[in-house]
Design a protein around this motif. Structure first.
Motif, PDB file in Angstrom:
ATOM      1  N   THR A 135     -16.524  70.831 -42.420  1.00 55.88           N
ATOM      2  CA  THR A 135     -16.410  70.472 -43.932  1.00 55.88           C
ATOM      3  C   THR A 135     -15.159  69.908 -44.321  1.00 55.88           C
ATOM      4  OG1 THR A 135     -17.869  72.676 -44.499  1.00 55.88           O
ATOM      5  CG2 THR A 135     -16.317  71.810 -46.287  1.00 55.88           C
ATOM      6  N   SER A 137     -12.636  68.790 -47.589  1.00 52.08           N
ATOM      7  CA  SER A 137     -12.634  69.121 -48.881  1.00 52.08           C
ATOM      8  C   SER A 137     -11.845  67.762 -49.583  1.00 52.08           C
ATOM      9  CB  SER A 137     -11.882  70.203 -48.817  1.00 52.08           C
ATOM     10  OG  SER A 137     -12.601  71.512 -48.488  1.00 52.08           O
ATOM     11  N   SER A 258     -16.752  68.936 -51.701  1.00 51.04           N
ATOM     12  CA  SER A 258     -17.048  68.995 -50.111  1.00 51.04           C
ATOM     13  C   SER A 258     -17.742  68.175 -49.549  1.00 51.04           C
ATOM     14  CB  SER A 258     -17.234  70.552 -50.100  1.00 51.04           C
ATOM     15  OG  SER A 258     -18.498  70.854 -50.422  1.00 51.04           O
ATOM     16  N   THR A 260     -20.065  68.291 -46.385  1.00 54.79           N
ATOM     17  CA  THR A 260     -20.748  69.187 -45.322  1.00 54.79           C
ATOM     18  C   THR A 260     -21.353  68.314 -44.241  1.00 54.79           C
ATOM     19  OG1 THR A 260     -20.803  70.988 -46.900  1.00 54.79           O
ATOM     20  CG2 THR A 260     -21.864  71.517 -44.893  1.00 54.79           C
TER      21      THR A 260
END
Ligand SMILES: O=C(O)CCC(=O)C(=O)O
Ligand SMILES: [Fe+2]
Length: 280
Positions: A135, A137, A258, A260
Motif C-alpha cells: 500500500t 499512501s 491509498s 493497494t
C-alpha cells in the motif's frame, strides 16, 4: 532524516519487528515516492472522469484495470502506466516484492479515498488474492488498525475460512467487511481495541503478508484525529520518516488516498472468455 536513496532500500531494514511473523510479514518504507511523484499520482486520480469513482458509504474508490468478476477472476489487462512507473518498476522490482507471487507482479490496484472522518471497517481481504498487500499512501497520514481475528476451534482445524472476495467496491462483497453487528457479537462487546496500530505517512509504502494477511482483520477508524501516537503505541514508530510531525501524539486527518497493489490469483484472458462465450 537521512537522504532518500532508493538504491539502498532493502526489506531487511524495513521490517516492522513488533508485528507477528518474526519480522518477515510486515515492512514499512518512509518517503517511498517523492513529492513530485505524489503530486502526479494525485493529479491522475483526482482528474479521472467522475464515473471512474465508485461511491461507498464511507469512502470512494477506483479499481484498475477493472473490478473482479463475481467468481473473483480478473480479466487480463495491463495496469495504466502511471500506476506502474515508478512504483512497480523500478521500486517493487528492486525489492523483489512480488517475486514469490503467481504472476510475479501485482496485476490489480485499488485506489481508496478517505476524507477526514471516513474509514474502512475491520475486514480481511480474502481468497481472491495472493496474501501480500503493498500500500502506497498519498495526501495524508492515517493509522491502520490490526485486530485479532475471532477464532473458533473448528475454524482452526479446518484451516482458514474462505471468505471469498470481490473488490468491485460494493461494501457487501468488497473484502468481506465484517459487519458491526457481527463484530460486536463475535468479540463480545463494542469498543474493541486494536491489537496493533501502524502509522502510514503520506508517500510511504506498507507491505503486509502471510500471517498478518491470514490472522488479522485490518481497518481504519472513522475519525478526524488519530490520537495517542508514540513509540509505545505505534508499531512502526522507529521506521517513520517524519516522527516530529506527531510529537504531540496526534495526527489531524487530511484527505488520504491509498494505492493497494495485489496479485489476483485467477486471471482470464479475454480471448479465452470469447471462446467460452462462443461455445455456449
Ligand atoms: O486504504 C487502505 O490502506 C486499506 C484499504 C483496504 O483495506 C482494502 O481496500 O482492502
Ligand atoms: Fe483490505
Amino acid at each position: 532524516m537521512s537522504e532518500r536513496d532508493p538504491s539502498s532500500w532493502n526489506l531487511e531494514d524495513a521490517r516492522i519487528t513488533q508485528l507477528p511473523g518474526d519480522g518477515e510479514d510486515a515492512f514499512y518504507i518512509a518517503d517511498f515516492i517523492t513529492q513530485d511523484e505524489e503530486e502526479r499520482l494525485l493529479q491522475k486520480i483526482t482528474t479521472a472522469p467522475l464515473p471512474t469513482w465508485k461511491h461507498l458509504s464511507h469512502r470512494r474508490l477506483q479499481t484498475y484495470p477493472s473490478p473482479l468478476t463475481n467468481n473473483n477472476t480478473l480479466l487480463a489487462s495491463p495496469l495504466p502506466s502511471w500506476l506502474v512507473s515508478p512504483i512497480i518498476t523500478p521500486h517493487f522490482d528492486r525489492l523483489a516484492l512480488f517475486a514469490g507471487s503467481p504472476h510475479h507482479a501485482p496485476n490489480h490496484v485499488l485506489v481508496n479515498e478517505y476524507t477526514p472522518g471516513q474509514g474502512i471497517m475491520p475486514h480481511e481481504d480474502g481468497a481472491a488474492y495472493y496474501p501480500l498487500v503493498a500500500t502506497v499512501s498519498l495526501g495524508g497520514d492515517i493509522v491502520l488498525d490490526l485486530y485479532e481475528k475471532y477464532k473458533r476451534d473448528d475454524d482452526e482445524k479446518n484451516g482458514h475460512e474462505d471468505t471469498g472476495n470481490n473488490d468491485d467496491g460494493d461494501d457487501s462483497s468488497s473484502d468481506k467487511p465484517i459487519t458491526k453487528e457481527e463484530l460486536v457479537a463475535k468479540e463480545g462487546g463494542g469498543g474493541r481495541q486494536p491489537k496493533y496500530r501502524i502509522l502510514q505517512e503520506r508517500r510511504s509504502l506498507l507491505v503486509t503478508r502471510n500471517s498478518i494477511y491470514r490472522d488479522y482483520l485490518h481497518g481504519i477508524a472513522e475519525r478526524y484525529r488519530d490520537e495517542g501516537l508514540g513509540p509505545d503505541s505505534i508499531c512502526n514508530w522507529d521506521l517513520l520518516g517524519h516522527p516530529e510531525r506527531f510529537r504531540d501524539g496526534a495526527n489531524v486527518r487530511e484527505t488520504r488516498i491509498s494505492l493497494t497493489y495485489r496479485d489476483v490469483l485467477k486471471v482470464a484472458k479475454l480471448g479465452n472468455t470469447m471462446k467460452f462465450l462462443n461455445k455456449r
